[in-house]
Design a protein around this motif. Structure first.
Motif, PDB file in Angstrom:
ATOM      1  N   ILE A   4       0.857  -1.162  -0.042  1.00  0.00           N
ATOM      2  CA  ILE A   4       0.076  -0.153   0.035  1.00  0.00           C
ATOM      3  C   ILE A   4       0.706   1.175  -0.092  1.00  0.00           C
ATOM      4  O   ILE A   4       1.699   1.421   0.825  1.00  0.00           O
ATOM      5  N   ARG A   6       2.111   4.935   0.787  1.00  0.00           N
ATOM      6  CA  ARG A   6       1.918   5.672   1.854  1.00  0.00           C
ATOM      7  C   ARG A   6       2.762   7.066   1.709  1.00  0.00           C
ATOM      8  O   ARG A   6       3.559   7.171   0.906  1.00  0.00           O
ATOM      9  N   ASN A  43      -2.064   6.334   4.681  1.00  0.00           N
ATOM     10  CA  ASN A  43      -2.601   5.895   3.450  1.00  0.00           C
ATOM     11  C   ASN A  43      -2.548   6.824   2.240  1.00  0.00           C
ATOM     12  O   ASN A  43      -3.213   7.820   2.470  1.00  0.00           O
ATOM     13  N   GLU A  44      -1.974   6.708   1.330  1.00  0.00           N
ATOM     14  CA  GLU A  44      -2.148   7.648   0.206  1.00  0.00           C
ATOM     15  C   GLU A  44      -3.478   7.870  -0.479  1.00  0.00           C
ATOM     16  O   GLU A  44      -3.883   8.989  -0.870  1.00  0.00           O
ATOM     17  N   SER A  45      -4.194   6.921  -0.406  1.00  0.00           N
ATOM     18  CA  SER A  45      -5.453   6.847  -0.971  1.00  0.00           C
ATOM     19  C   SER A  45      -6.618   7.866   0.043  1.00  0.00           C
ATOM     20  O   SER A  45      -7.672   8.386  -0.474  1.00  0.00           O
TER      21      SER A  45
END
Length: 83
Positions: A4, A6, A43-45
């Motif tokens: 994931i 980040r 988290n980047e999302s």
């Protein structure tokens, strides 16, 4: 196993006693009591939602994104190293 992506945020606080409330937004990797800032991975999302929630808090003064992604990472030899 999926990796994931980040990103890190630098969050400046009015008082360090509010560090405990900020923990629920991400993973704190460093905090500086003297300069009153916290470095946190998220988290980047979810970054846009988390930043908007953090800016709504009374005790958050400023939020900066990490400059790591914009840094130059490929280094070349300089001319004086060839000899």
């Amino acid at each position: 196993m999926e990796i994931i992506s980040r990103t890190s945020l630098i969050i400046y606080l009015k008082h360090m006693k509010h560090e405990r409330q900020i923990r629920k937004f991400g993973h704190i990797v460093h905090s500086n009591r003297q300069k009153r800032f916290v470095i946190m991975y998220i988290n980047e999302s979810d970054a846009d939602q988390i930043v908007s929630k953090l800016m709504g808090l009374k005790y958050v003064m400023q939020i900066e994104g990490s400059p790591y992604k914009t840094l130059k990472k490929n280094y070349e030899r300089e001319r004086h190293e060839y000899s």
